[in-house]
Design a protein around this motif. Structure first.
Motif, PDB file in Angstrom:
ATOM      1  N   CYS A   1       0.843  -1.211   0.000  1.00 21.91           N
ATOM      2  CA  CYS A   1       0.000   0.000   0.000  1.00 21.91           C
ATOM      3  C   CYS A   1       0.872   1.252   0.000  1.00 21.91           C
ATOM      4  N   PRO A   2       0.681   2.138  -0.990  1.00 22.41           N
ATOM      5  CA  PRO A   2       1.547   3.321  -1.077  1.00 22.41           C
ATOM      6  C   PRO A   2       1.287   4.352   0.014  1.00 22.41           C
ATOM      7  N   VAL A   3       0.143   4.256   0.710  1.00 17.74           N
ATOM      8  CA  VAL A   3      -0.163   5.275   1.727  1.00 17.74           C
ATOM      9  C   VAL A   3      -0.295   4.655   3.115  1.00 17.74           C
TER      10      VAL A   3
ATOM     11  N   ILE B   1      -6.401   5.608  -1.127  1.00 18.89           N
ATOM     12  CA  ILE B   1      -6.593   6.408  -2.347  1.00 18.89           C
ATOM     13  C   ILE B   1      -7.199   5.561  -3.477  1.00 18.89           C
ATOM     14  N   CYS B   2      -7.708   4.378  -3.128  1.00 14.85           N
ATOM     15  CA  CYS B   2      -8.433   3.511  -4.076  1.00 14.85           C
ATOM     16  C   CYS B   2      -7.592   3.173  -5.304  1.00 14.85           C
ATOM     17  N   CYS B   3      -6.290   2.931  -5.079  1.00 14.42           N
ATOM     18  CA  CYS B   3      -5.407   2.680  -6.222  1.00 14.42           C
ATOM     19  C   CYS B   3      -5.523   1.251  -6.730  1.00 14.42           C
ATOM     20  N   GLY B   4      -5.891   0.319  -5.861  1.00 17.07           N
ATOM     21  CA  GLY B   4      -6.013  -1.081  -6.291  1.00 17.07           C
ATOM     22  C   GLY B   4      -4.728  -1.878  -6.185  1.00 17.07           C
ATOM     23  N   ALA B   5      -3.668  -1.300  -5.640  1.00  5.97           N
ATOM     24  CA  ALA B   5      -2.388  -2.023  -5.588  1.00  5.97           C
ATOM     25  C   ALA B   5      -2.449  -3.246  -4.682  1.00  5.97           C
ATOM     26  N   CYS B   6      -3.400  -3.284  -3.751  1.00  2.00           N
ATOM     27  CA  CYS B   6      -3.487  -4.434  -2.843  1.00  2.00           C
ATOM     28  C   CYS B   6      -4.220  -5.615  -3.491  1.00  2.00           C
TER      29      CYS B   6
HETATM   30  S1  SF4 Z   1      -6.531   0.432  -2.696  1.00  2.00           S
HETATM   31 FE1  SF4 Z   1      -5.349  -0.901  -1.322  1.00  2.00          FE
HETATM   32  S2  SF4 Z   1      -3.199  -0.420  -1.784  1.00  2.00           S
HETATM   33 FE2  SF4 Z   1      -4.427   1.239  -2.659  1.00  2.00          FE
HETATM   34  S3  SF4 Z   1      -4.475   2.821  -1.057  1.00  2.00           S
HETATM   35 FE3  SF4 Z   1      -6.313   1.543  -0.755  1.00  2.00          FE
HETATM   36  S4  SF4 Z   1      -5.716   0.008   0.698  1.00  2.00           S
HETATM   37 FE4  SF4 Z   1      -3.813   0.917  -0.073  1.00  2.00          FE
END
Ligand code: SF4
Ligand code: SF4
Length: 358
Positions: free
Chosen positions: A213-215, A237-242
């Protein structure tokens, strides 16, 4: 080879491109004197040796069935000495050393229903990532967006009517490949991931997911007596990286995964510095199979650029000259508070530049 003696492994990786190159190109490699652009979709390169080669560029839908591939290869056998070349924007290029063959080749290509174009100041084929067919994390089908958009931009591909080249890109998730161009259509998730706590402990390596998670919004947690994860939704930030390392953190959503349009990205070149693209439209419905809302916005931006930009201005040069307020006026796109980066971590992102710093 006998069955008890396995063959040695085949070295994989990128094969040597020279073996696939047209002989005239191989002979004159690095020795080209100049090139001209006789007509849209056709380039003529002249070598110091006096040899000439003509390139005919053809747009494809990228996802090609065996029948279409054979058809395209047969054209290569008949008109281009058996050579064919795919570009990174899913175009096919035929190299022809005999100028007499150029027009018959174009006629044969068009008779099969393909289009010749995409050179010089045209809208090039939209480059796109894999989408639903090949990848396991997409929020939309990049290939489908491209096909439906290019169907409507066919004239702009075929003709050289733009002030300068326009590169359009798409990206079907928010974190990985694709997404930088004069105009980019990117997925935009608008809500935090929904966690299936029953599956996390069996499927996800929790420390890797936390680190992803970047944040720093993910924390380990015990839920219903099982090890799981929780998300601080104020930070997310709803990036989807997880999602890729932990599919039970479902981010894709039929209603809340949207498309966004960004403009003005450009790599550095001999004349200008690199520029980052900026968000100009968000919350666009992710609406298969034709994505009409996203297409209408892109067409609108292209029309404003075509009407207002000076010759040879790329989209970023044009916007820099007229200014962002004027860009929103001429495109009739609403400028909202969501266009302003007011996230608390923005002290880092506002400080971002294309220069590498340590
Ligand atoms: S979508 Fe997942 S990785 Fe991205 S900011 Fe939210 S919790 Fe972190
Ligand atoms: S942009 Fe994302 S979803 Fe699309 S192909 Fe690349 S990694 Fe997969």
């Amino acid at each position: 080879m006998s069955a008890d003696k396995p063959r040695s492994p085949i070295e994989s990786g990128c094969p040597d491109g020279f073996q696939y190159m047209h002989p005239v190109m191989r002979k004159n490699y690095g020795q080209w004197k100049f090139h001209t652009h006789p007509k849209p979709g056709v380039l003529r390169h002249v070598a110091y040796s006096g040899d000439e080669i003509w390139t005919v560029r053809v747009g494809t839908q990228r996802i090609l069935d065996v029948f279409s591939l054979r058809e395209l290869c047969d054209l290569g056998d008949e008109y281009a000495d058996g050579y064919i070349h795919f570009t990174i924007r899913s175009n096919v290029e035929y190299m022809v050393s005999d100028p007499e063959k150029v027009e018959p080749l174009i006629k044969a290509i068009e008779a099969k229903g393909y289009i010749v174009g995409g050179t010089k100041n045209s809208v090039t084929m939209i480059s796109h990532t894999q989408g639903w067919l090949h990848c396991d994390i997409p929020g939309t089908d990049a290939s489908g967006v491209v096909k439906s958009m290019m169907d409507e931009l066919i004239t702009e591909f075929r003709e050289c009517n733009m002030p300068n080249r326009v590169h359009i890109t798409t990206s079907c998730c928010q974190i990985n490949c694709g997404g930088q161009g004069d105009i980019a259509i990117n997925v935009q998730h608008t809500k935090p991931p929904k966690i299936n706590h029953d599956l996390v402990s069996n499927v996800c390596e929790r420390p890797s997911v936390v680190a992803r998670c970047p944040v720093a919004a993910i924390r380990p947690a015990m839920v219903n007596g099982k090890p799981s994860l929780e998300v601080d939704e104020k930070k997310c930030i709803c990036c989807g990286a997880c999602f890729p390392p932990c599919p039970p953190m479902q981010i894709n959503d039929a209603e809340h995964s949207k498309l966004a349009v960004w403009v003005g990205g450009n790599h550095s070149n001999a004349r200008s510095k690199p520029t980052f693209q900026k968000l100009v439209a968000a919350g666009i419905p992710n609406n298969p199979p034709r994505w009409p809302e996203a297409t209408a916005i892109v067409k609108n931006i292209l029309k404003a650029y075509k009407d207002d930009a000076k010759d040879w201005e790329r989209i970023n040069d044009w916007i820099e000259r007229i200014g962002w307020p004027r860009f929103f006026e001429v495109t009739n796109l609403p400028f909202t508070k969501y266009h302003i980066d007011n996230w608390r971590g923005a002290r880092n992102s506002l400080n971002a530049s294309t220069h590498i710093r340590f």
